[in-house]
Design a protein around this motif. Structure first.
Motif, PDB file in Angstrom:
ATOM      1  N   GLU A 206       0.829  -1.206   0.000  1.00 13.64           N
ATOM      2  CA  GLU A 206       0.000   0.000   0.000  1.00 13.64           C
ATOM      3  C   GLU A 206       0.867   1.262   0.000  1.00 13.64           C
ATOM      4  OE1 GLU A 206      -3.530   2.106   2.711  1.00 13.64           O
ATOM      5  OE2 GLU A 206      -2.844   0.071   3.168  1.00 13.64           O
ATOM      6  N   THR A 207       1.905   1.272   0.839  1.00 13.23           N
ATOM      7  CA  THR A 207       2.800   2.424   0.901  1.00 13.23           C
ATOM      8  C   THR A 207       3.577   2.562  -0.406  1.00 13.23           C
ATOM      9  OG1 THR A 207       3.039   2.076   3.281  1.00 13.23           O
ATOM     10  CG2 THR A 207       4.644   3.509   2.237  1.00 13.23           C
ATOM     11  N   SER A 208       3.935   1.440  -1.012  1.00 12.58           N
ATOM     12  CA  SER A 208       4.690   1.474  -2.268  1.00 12.58           C
ATOM     13  C   SER A 208       3.933   2.220  -3.356  1.00 12.58           C
ATOM     14  CB  SER A 208       4.983   0.044  -2.743  1.00 12.58           C
ATOM     15  OG  SER A 208       5.881  -0.604  -1.873  1.00 12.58           O
ATOM     16  N   VAL A 209       2.638   1.968  -3.456  1.00 13.64           N
ATOM     17  CA  VAL A 209       1.824   2.638  -4.475  1.00 13.64           C
ATOM     18  C   VAL A 209       1.824   4.145  -4.255  1.00 13.64           C
ATOM     19  CG1 VAL A 209      -0.516   2.917  -5.382  1.00 13.64           C
ATOM     20  CG2 VAL A 209       0.365   0.628  -4.906  1.00 13.64           C
TER      21      VAL A 209
ATOM     22  N   HIS B 291      13.206  -4.792  -9.683  1.00 10.80           N
ATOM     23  CA  HIS B 291      12.843  -6.137 -10.146  1.00 10.80           C
ATOM     24  C   HIS B 291      11.327  -6.270 -10.186  1.00 10.80           C
ATOM     25  CE1 HIS B 291      12.807  -6.547  -5.720  1.00 10.80           C
ATOM     26  NE2 HIS B 291      11.778  -7.340  -5.956  1.00 10.80           N
ATOM     27  N   ASP B 292      10.620  -5.173  -9.865  1.00  7.00           N
ATOM     28  CA  ASP B 292       9.158  -5.137  -9.829  1.00  7.00           C
ATOM     29  C   ASP B 292       8.634  -4.752 -11.212  1.00  7.00           C
ATOM     30  OD1 ASP B 292       6.485  -4.575  -9.499  1.00  7.00           O
ATOM     31  OD2 ASP B 292       6.726  -3.389  -7.670  1.00  7.00           O
ATOM     32  N   MET B 293       8.106  -5.711 -11.928  1.00  3.11           N
ATOM     33  CA  MET B 293       7.657  -5.462 -13.296  1.00  3.11           C
ATOM     34  C   MET B 293       6.421  -4.568 -13.350  1.00  3.11           C
ATOM     35  SD  MET B 293       9.991  -6.632 -15.111  1.00  3.11           S
ATOM     36  CE  MET B 293       9.215  -6.258 -16.686  1.00  3.11           C
ATOM     37  N   ASP B 294       5.623  -4.551 -12.279  1.00  3.68           N
ATOM     38  CA  ASP B 294       4.476  -3.645 -12.237  1.00  3.68           C
ATOM     39  C   ASP B 294       4.942  -2.195 -12.188  1.00  3.68           C
ATOM     40  OD1 ASP B 294       2.600  -5.694 -12.303  1.00  3.68           O
ATOM     41  OD2 ASP B 294       2.506  -5.867 -10.120  1.00  3.68           O
ATOM     42  N   LEU B 295       5.986  -1.941 -11.406  1.00  5.37           N
ATOM     43  CA  LEU B 295       6.564  -0.606 -11.358  1.00  5.37           C
ATOM     44  C   LEU B 295       7.218  -0.268 -12.693  1.00  5.37           C
ATOM     45  CD1 LEU B 295       7.552   2.014 -10.082  1.00  5.37           C
ATOM     46  CD2 LEU B 295       9.370   0.712  -8.934  1.00  5.37           C
TER      47      LEU B 295
END
Length: 223
Positions: free
Chosen positions: A178-181, A203-207
């Motif tokens: 949640e904080t990441s978003v 390594h976060d493909m969504d980001l």
């Protein structure tokens, strides 16, 4: 209107000497990044992406090849010159925040402004803290802030010296989903408002999918 390349990486190699043997980390890396664009460098742990970020930002030196940052070839420059270039052109966001523990949130944001001798430092630093929602916590020390709040201070500090290019190394790696978003949204919004070039190592493909360009690295090579 022709686009301007703010970063050029040409035939870059990086190796470390272990005893009498060379350990290759990066091998013949080539790419260009347009001014004002958003780019992610992706790959598994140990692929060399953080090493590559360090070279591009002038934190480390390539073994071979050229890295041209905002028209300046970093190859062969002294540590003092590299430090001056970083202060003039570059902003950073790190996974572990890297705030100075003995300074308040406001004082941490002021550091790059002091180094550049900027005017109206106090006003601009407070405005940045307000922008990331921490105006009321300006006098708090890092130990008094949550991880998400510390990363917000880090974001404010990263934009404090009005960088031409901002490097973010796993900026949400130590934060919950949640904080990441929230942090990601702030990072992209601040970047758009500032007209900065943004390079994210993740390594976060969504980001990574939120950026305009993805540079995949595996085994020290661009795929």
């Amino acid at each position: 209107m022709t686009s301007t390349m703010i970063l050029r990486v040409a035939h870059v190699f990086k190796h470390y000497l272990i005893g009498d043997k060379q350990l290759p980390i990066l091998q013949d890396i080539n790419f260009e990044i347009e001014e004002g664009s958003t780019v992610s460098i992706v790959g598994p742990s140990g692929s060399g992406k953080t090493t590559l970020l360090g070279l591009c930002a002038g934190l480390d030196k390539a073994s071979e090849g050229d890295i041209i940052l905002n028209g300046i070839n970093l190859t062969g420059l002294s540590e003092d010159k590299l430090a001056a270039i970083r202060n003039e052109h570059v902003g950073f966001v790190f996974q572990n925040f890297q705030l100075l523990p003995t300074l308040t949130a406001l004082e941490n944001v002021l550091v790059p402004m002091e180094l550049r001798g900027m005017k109206n430092k106090q006003t601009e630093a407070m405005a940045l803290l307000e922008r990331v929602g921490l105006g009321k916590r300006a006098d708090h020390y890092p130990s008094q802030l949550s991880g998400g709040e510390q990363q917000r201070v880090s974001l404010a500090r990263a934009f404090a010296n009005k960088p031409k290019i901002l490097f973010a190394d796993e900026p949400t790696g130590n934060l919950d989903a949640e904080t990441s978003v929230i942090i990601e949204d702030m990072l992209f919004q601040l970047n758009t408002e500032s007209g900065t070039t943004l390079v994210i190592v993740t390594h976060d493909m969504d980001l990574a999918a939120k950026t305009q360009k993805i540079i995949p690295i595996k085994g020290g090579r661009v795929q």
